[in-house]
Scaffold this motif. Structure first.
Motif, PDB file in Angstrom:
ATOM      1  N   ASN A  16      -3.356  -0.378  -8.168  1.00 45.13           N
ATOM      2  CA  ASN A  16      -2.063  -0.356  -7.458  1.00 45.13           C
ATOM      3  C   ASN A  16      -0.916  -0.063  -8.412  1.00 45.13           C
ATOM      4  O   ASN A  16       0.229  -0.395  -8.141  1.00 45.13           O
ATOM      5  CB  ASN A  16      -1.824  -1.657  -6.683  1.00 45.13           C
ATOM      6  CG  ASN A  16      -1.502  -2.813  -7.588  1.00 45.13           C
ATOM      7  OD1 ASN A  16      -1.712  -2.739  -8.788  1.00 45.13           O
ATOM      8  ND2 ASN A  16      -0.991  -3.883  -7.012  1.00 45.13           N
ATOM      9  N   ARG A  20       1.368   0.691  -3.016  1.00 45.54           N
ATOM     10  CA  ARG A  20       1.357  -0.769  -2.896  1.00 45.54           C
ATOM     11  C   ARG A  20       1.513  -1.234  -1.458  1.00 45.54           C
ATOM     12  O   ARG A  20       1.133  -2.344  -1.113  1.00 45.54           O
ATOM     13  CB  ARG A  20       2.458  -1.372  -3.771  1.00 45.54           C
ATOM     14  CG  ARG A  20       2.071  -1.352  -5.230  1.00 45.54           C
ATOM     15  CD  ARG A  20       3.175  -1.786  -6.119  1.00 45.54           C
ATOM     16  NE  ARG A  20       2.803  -1.517  -7.510  1.00 45.54           N
ATOM     17  CZ  ARG A  20       3.664  -1.443  -8.500  1.00 45.54           C
ATOM     18  NH1 ARG A  20       4.937  -1.626  -8.268  1.00 45.54           N
ATOM     19  NH2 ARG A  20       3.256  -1.185  -9.715  1.00 45.54           N
ATOM     20  N   SER A  26       6.843  -4.124  -1.489  1.00 47.52           N
ATOM     21  CA  SER A  26       6.674  -2.702  -1.781  1.00 47.52           C
ATOM     22  C   SER A  26       7.704  -1.822  -1.101  1.00 47.52           C
ATOM     23  O   SER A  26       7.371  -0.797  -0.567  1.00 47.52           O
ATOM     24  CB  SER A  26       5.286  -2.289  -1.348  1.00 47.52           C
ATOM     25  OG  SER A  26       5.107  -2.651   0.001  1.00 47.52           O
TER      26      SER A  26
END
Ligand code: ATP
Ligand code: MG
Lengths: 229, 198
Positions: free
Chosen positions: A51, A76, B197
């Motif tokens: 990741n 991610r 994220s």
């Protein structure tokens, strides 16, 4: 490259003078991928590349068709990562809030977020702790919380780096069940627990930063144990 | 362990989170700037006790918070006693303890979700100068999460040392606490990168 979900092409990683990985080439499409090897052999480094937490010093990595070095954010969003230290993965103050954190930025109503969170906590047996401070949980409960929170984001790939390192037998069994039996997504799990490795579809073995062995779990594990007998 | 939200119906529980943050910010600023002698420190302490009584947490509730940060207090007091007079060390430490305890009072009487909403709204005007309110709220939440962790480290270290008969000495506490805290910060940064994220 072949277009597999996880692809490493002659990948090396160096931290200063120290080489953590060198010359790793592999293409993986299996659903459950186990990573074994001695301490310091490069398992965590390999897992963390998936990741973009670690970037290659040379060579090419592609995960789910993305380049972790340049597309870490997109990646991610699709890769859930479970660390071995459950203390460090808790971001929000209470159990329910930490799970709900995985829905941050999604276009859902507050009620829907609350319902989904409750259902997830139920599945992991954490309902009675919903409003408790996350750090008041035991180590095993924290690790369940971490896994619950990661799966809650509905990732396409789950990477776990020694998810049972700090757990007792009962909790190890629970994590194993959640990860290996119930998970429908692709899984990469680095572990020293050979029962976890044995349940995977393929096992990779690292030694001294190199990909030393790979293949059918029972055979790879047998050779690993023989070498260290 | 510094506990978080304690359900209740006191005026402090019912007051809007934004108002509480504002009052707390003013109080913290006033304590930092104005407390220059022991009598004003006593006054600030009295205000703090009053606030805990008002929240229905009582003197025991306050004592629990102070006990929870005892190693932080020991560390601060010890470091300063090396360089400063006893009076100054007590003043500085007293100010910090009072501010920490007041911040705890905020988390004791306010749901984090409300806290984050209020922060988010309060920071909206900062958008124009490039500050992302969601980031500020996240930072605040992580601070709330981290305080008990660091306090826990200090207790763990002290317990382990006591078990081995190590006398209470500042350097024995500060160094491992720093190392553990820095490693925790590192790990937490990874987890945030992996999970947040956007
Ligand atoms: N951030 C870093 N800085 C410097 N060296 C590192 C770093 N991360 C890993 N290494 C080094 O790279 C090598 C491989 O480490 P890695 O953490 O990948 O091993 P591992 O197989 O996960 O070991 P373990 O079973 O102990 O978890 C080790 O020699 C380690 O010291
Ligand atoms: Mg490792």
């Amino acid at each position: 490259m072949s277009g597999a979900r996880i692809e490493f092409d002659d990948v090396s990683v160096a931290f200063g003078e120290r080489r953590a990985l060198h010359g790793v080439s592999v293409a993986l499409d299996q659903r459950r991928i186990g990573i074994i090897g001695s301490n310091g052999s490069g398992k965590s480094t390999f897992a963390r590349m998936l990741n973009g937490l670690v970037a290659p010093s040379s060579g090419q990595v592609r995960v789910l068709g993305l380049d972790p070095a340049h597309q870490a954010k997109q990646l991610r969003r699709r890769v859930g990562f479970v660390f071995s230290n459950p203390d460090a993965q808790i971001i929000m103050p209470t159990v329910a809030e930490d799970v709900a954190f995985s829905l941050r930025g999604r276009e859902l109503s507050l009620a829907e977020k609350r319902d989904r969170t409750a259902a997830a906590l139920e599945r992991f047996g954490l309902t009675e702790h919903a409003d408790a401070p996350a750090h008041s949980l035991s180590g095993g409960q924290k690790q369940l919380l971490a896994l619950c929170a990661v799966l809650f984001g509905d990732p396409d790939l789950v990477v776990a780096d020694e998810p049972t390192a700090l757990l007792d037998l009962a909790n190890t069994r629970r994590i194993r069940r959640h990860l290996l039996d119930e998970l429908s997504q692709q899984l990469v799990v680095a572990t020293h627990d050979m029962r976890i490795a044995a349940q995977c579809d393929i096992v990779l073995r690292f030694e001294n930063g190199g990909l030393h062995d790979q293949g059918e779990p029972a055979a790879v594990i047998h050779r690993y144990e023989r070498d260290h007998a | 362990m510094i506990t978080l939200y304690r359900p209740g119906t006191s005026i402090l529980h019912r007051a809007p989170a934004g108002v509480k943050i504002l009052v707390l910010a003013i109080l913290a600023l006033a304590i930092s700037l104005l407390v220059r002698d022991l009598s004003s420190l006593a006054l600030a302490a009295a205000v703090t006790v009053g606030a805990y009584l008002l929240a229905g947490l009582g003197v025991t509730g306050l004592a629990a918070q102070v006990v929870a940060i005892r190693w932080i207090i020991v560390t601060m007091l010890g470091t300063q006693l090396v360089f400063l007079s006893a009076r100054l060390a007590a003043l500085n430490t007293g100010r910090v303890v009072i501010v920490i305890v007041l911040v705890s009072l905020l988390s004791l009487t306010t749901l984090t979700a409300d806290l984050l909403d209020a922060t988010d709204r309060a920071c909206q005007p900062l958008r124009r100068i490039g500050v992302d309110p969601a980031q500020v709220a996240l930072l605040l939440a992580m601070t709330v999460t981290t305080i008990p962790v660091i306090a826990g480290f200090a207790s763990t270290i002290r317990d382990a040392q006591r078990a081995r008969g190590v006398p209470l000495r500042l350097q024995f506490l500060v160094v491992p606490l720093l190392i553990m805290s820095l490693r925790h910060a590192d790990d937490l940064a990874d987890a945030v990168a992996a999970r947040a994220s956007e």
